[in-house]
Design a protein around this motif. Sequence first.
Motif, PDB file in Angstrom:
ATOM      1  N   ARG A  67      -2.944  24.231  67.354  1.00 17.90           N
ATOM      2  CA  ARG A  67      -4.172  24.826  67.910  1.00 17.90           C
ATOM      3  C   ARG A  67      -3.780  25.997  68.804  1.00 17.90           C
ATOM      4  O   ARG A  67      -2.921  25.864  69.680  1.00 17.90           O
ATOM      5  N   VAL A  68      -4.427  27.140  68.575  1.00 16.99           N
ATOM      6  CA  VAL A  68      -4.124  28.365  69.308  1.00 16.99           C
ATOM      7  C   VAL A  68      -5.419  28.920  69.891  1.00 16.99           C
ATOM      8  O   VAL A  68      -6.442  28.993  69.201  1.00 16.99           O
ATOM      9  N   LEU A  69      -5.362  29.327  71.154  1.00 16.83           N
ATOM     10  CA  LEU A  69      -6.517  29.923  71.835  1.00 16.83           C
ATOM     11  C   LEU A  69      -6.170  31.341  72.272  1.00 16.83           C
ATOM     12  O   LEU A  69      -5.134  31.574  72.897  1.00 16.83           O
ATOM     13  N   ASP A  70      -7.060  32.285  71.946  1.00 15.27           N
ATOM     14  CA  ASP A  70      -6.957  33.656  72.446  1.00 15.27           C
ATOM     15  C   ASP A  70      -8.084  33.852  73.452  1.00 15.27           C
ATOM     16  O   ASP A  70      -9.259  33.931  73.082  1.00 15.27           O
ATOM     17  N   ILE A  71      -7.730  33.930  74.744  1.00 19.80           N
ATOM     18  CA  ILE A  71      -8.704  34.093  75.819  1.00 19.80           C
ATOM     19  C   ILE A  71      -8.994  35.578  76.016  1.00 19.80           C
ATOM     20  O   ILE A  71      -8.077  36.392  76.079  1.00 19.80           O
ATOM     21  N   GLY A  72     -10.285  35.917  76.153  1.00 15.61           N
ATOM     22  CA  GLY A  72     -10.648  37.323  76.303  1.00 15.61           C
ATOM     23  C   GLY A  72     -10.305  38.095  75.052  1.00 15.61           C
ATOM     24  O   GLY A  72      -9.679  39.159  75.088  1.00 15.61           O
ATOM     25  N   CYS A  73     -10.727  37.563  73.907  1.00 16.51           N
ATOM     26  CA  CYS A  73     -10.259  38.037  72.604  1.00 16.51           C
ATOM     27  C   CYS A  73     -10.742  39.426  72.234  1.00 16.51           C
ATOM     28  O   CYS A  73     -10.211  40.034  71.303  1.00 16.51           O
ATOM     29  N   GLY A  74     -11.756  39.965  72.935  1.00 17.42           N
ATOM     30  CA  GLY A  74     -12.239  41.298  72.598  1.00 17.42           C
ATOM     31  C   GLY A  74     -12.685  41.380  71.158  1.00 17.42           C
ATOM     32  O   GLY A  74     -13.460  40.538  70.682  1.00 17.42           O
ATOM     33  N   ASN A 140      -4.314  39.034  75.702  1.00 21.26           N
ATOM     34  CA  ASN A 140      -3.718  40.357  75.567  1.00 21.26           C
ATOM     35  C   ASN A 140      -4.588  41.363  76.304  1.00 21.26           C
ATOM     36  O   ASN A 140      -5.786  41.474  76.046  1.00 21.26           O
ATOM     37  N   HIS A 141      -3.990  42.055  77.261  1.00 18.49           N
ATOM     38  CA  HIS A 141      -4.691  43.097  78.026  1.00 18.49           C
ATOM     39  C   HIS A 141      -5.910  42.554  78.763  1.00 18.49           C
ATOM     40  O   HIS A 141      -6.948  43.221  78.841  1.00 18.49           O
ATOM     41  N   VAL A 142      -5.781  41.359  79.295  1.00 16.96           N
ATOM     42  CA  VAL A 142      -6.857  40.756  80.084  1.00 16.96           C
ATOM     43  C   VAL A 142      -6.554  40.817  81.581  1.00 16.96           C
ATOM     44  O   VAL A 142      -7.444  41.105  82.394  1.00 16.96           O
ATOM     45  N   LEU A 143      -5.319  40.582  81.962  1.00 14.21           N
ATOM     46  CA  LEU A 143      -4.978  40.397  83.377  1.00 14.21           C
ATOM     47  C   LEU A 143      -5.388  41.575  84.245  1.00 14.21           C
ATOM     48  O   LEU A 143      -5.860  41.390  85.372  1.00 14.21           O
ATOM     49  N   SER A 171      -0.170  38.466  78.002  1.00 12.73           N
ATOM     50  CA  SER A 171       0.563  39.709  77.761  1.00 12.73           C
ATOM     51  C   SER A 171      -0.254  40.897  78.273  1.00 12.73           C
ATOM     52  O   SER A 171      -1.465  40.995  78.011  1.00 12.73           O
ATOM     53  N   ASP A 172       0.408  41.781  79.003  1.00 14.09           N
ATOM     54  CA  ASP A 172      -0.296  42.950  79.529  1.00 14.09           C
ATOM     55  C   ASP A 172       0.680  44.113  79.673  1.00 14.09           C
ATOM     56  O   ASP A 172       1.874  43.993  79.401  1.00 14.09           O
ATOM     57  N   ILE A 173       0.145  45.232  80.132  1.00 21.56           N
ATOM     58  CA  ILE A 173       0.922  46.448  80.295  1.00 21.56           C
ATOM     59  C   ILE A 173       1.712  46.386  81.601  1.00 21.56           C
ATOM     60  O   ILE A 173       1.231  45.850  82.596  1.00 21.56           O
ATOM     61  N   ALA A 174       2.895  46.945  81.600  1.00 21.82           N
ATOM     62  CA  ALA A 174       3.660  47.131  82.831  1.00 21.82           C
ATOM     63  C   ALA A 174       3.380  48.543  83.343  1.00 21.82           C
ATOM     64  O   ALA A 174       3.702  49.527  82.658  1.00 21.82           O
ATOM     65  N   ARG A 175       2.774  48.650  84.506  1.00 22.78           N
ATOM     66  CA  ARG A 175       2.412  49.960  85.042  1.00 22.78           C
ATOM     67  C   ARG A 175       3.660  50.762  85.423  1.00 22.78           C
ATOM     68  O   ARG A 175       4.514  50.266  86.153  1.00 22.78           O
ATOM     69  N   SER A 176       3.746  51.977  84.904  1.00 28.84           N
ATOM     70  CA  SER A 176       4.866  52.853  85.239  1.00 28.84           C
ATOM     71  C   SER A 176       4.528  54.271  84.799  1.00 28.84           C
ATOM     72  O   SER A 176       3.630  54.489  83.983  1.00 28.84           O
ATOM     73  N   ARG A 177       5.261  55.224  85.328  1.00 28.68           N
ATOM     74  CA  ARG A 177       5.081  56.605  84.892  1.00 28.68           C
ATOM     75  C   ARG A 177       5.425  56.753  83.412  1.00 28.68           C
ATOM     76  O   ARG A 177       4.789  57.502  82.684  1.00 28.68           O
ATOM     77  N   ARG A 210      -4.559  50.394  86.211  1.00 36.07           N
ATOM     78  CA  ARG A 210      -5.021  49.136  86.786  1.00 36.07           C
ATOM     79  C   ARG A 210      -3.985  48.020  86.677  1.00 36.07           C
ATOM     80  O   ARG A 210      -4.123  46.984  87.337  1.00 36.07           O
ATOM     81  N   SER A 211      -2.973  48.206  85.853  1.00 37.89           N
ATOM     82  CA  SER A 211      -2.052  47.124  85.525  1.00 37.89           C
ATOM     83  C   SER A 211      -1.039  46.877  86.644  1.00 37.89           C
ATOM     84  O   SER A 211      -0.927  47.632  87.601  1.00 37.89           O
ATOM     85  N   TYR A 212      -0.273  45.796  86.473  1.00 38.00           N
ATOM     86  CA  TYR A 212       0.698  45.341  87.457  1.00 38.00           C
ATOM     87  C   TYR A 212       2.097  45.865  87.149  1.00 38.00           C
ATOM     88  O   TYR A 212       2.428  46.138  85.992  1.00 38.00           O
ATOM     89  N   THR A 213       2.905  45.935  88.165  1.00 38.10           N
ATOM     90  CA  THR A 213       4.360  45.957  87.963  1.00 38.10           C
ATOM     91  C   THR A 213       4.828  44.505  87.882  1.00 38.10           C
ATOM     92  O   THR A 213       4.085  43.575  88.226  1.00 38.10           O
TER      93      THR A 213
END
Length: 245
Positions: A67-74, A140-143, A171-177, A210-213
């Motif tokens: 069983r697999v759940l995708d939260i904030g599936c867009g 993915n890309h929710v946080l 899973s999300d983006i790592a904020r950086s230049r 908006r993302s985190y390091t």
Amino acid sequence: MSAERRRGVDLRRRAVDLPERMDADDADPEMLARTYARFEQVNAILSGRSGVHRREIDPRARHGRIRVLDIGCGGGDIARYVARRLRRDGIRAEVVGADIDPRAVRWASDADDDGLVRWRCASSAQLVSEGEQFDVVLSNHVLHHLTSAQLADLLDDSARLTAPGGIAVHSDIARSRTAYALFDALTRPIAGTLLKNSFIREDGLISIRRSYTAAELAAEAPPSQWRVQRGFPSRLLLVHEGHVI
């Protein structure tokens, strides 16, 4: 001075007060639909979905039904991708895509021609209240959309939704230049063609701001339950493993 600083973009801290246009209640429905439709192509390159599937889903799928759940599936592209791979491999699976935005759930359901995913207009808290548990919990890309309080609630819910021996991977983006410059460079040439009349380029640049390091995300997550992993390209994975009873 960097190109970002010259354009007035400050990546030293999270731009938490900068909204993404697709999140607005009055977002243009045609642009929103085009955005959902393009997510599959964008995420195939940027989300690291195949690596997560190979490392976390495949080993658990070998034990039988999963069983697999995708939260904030867009738009549902990650859930459909997982369901297609499991079907291809002959694995008995239930894949659930959940989102609190009914526009996203309607679009995702309509796009699921094979009916491989069970779509829910529901929050993680609602799924917890229903007693649901999953072998793999994904997002993915929710946080980066969440406030600190909302993030804490999501992580608590995710831990409760993870079955013994299961895993949660946000899973999300790592904020950086570098992330900002690469996304800018990759999307600029196709802004008037593939990405035309969608929110992907504008909101994608905002998402990075908006993302985190890694250090910021580690400071937000309970260290006894969650660990931060770096991924490629410019990815952060927040991981919780369900204890085996």
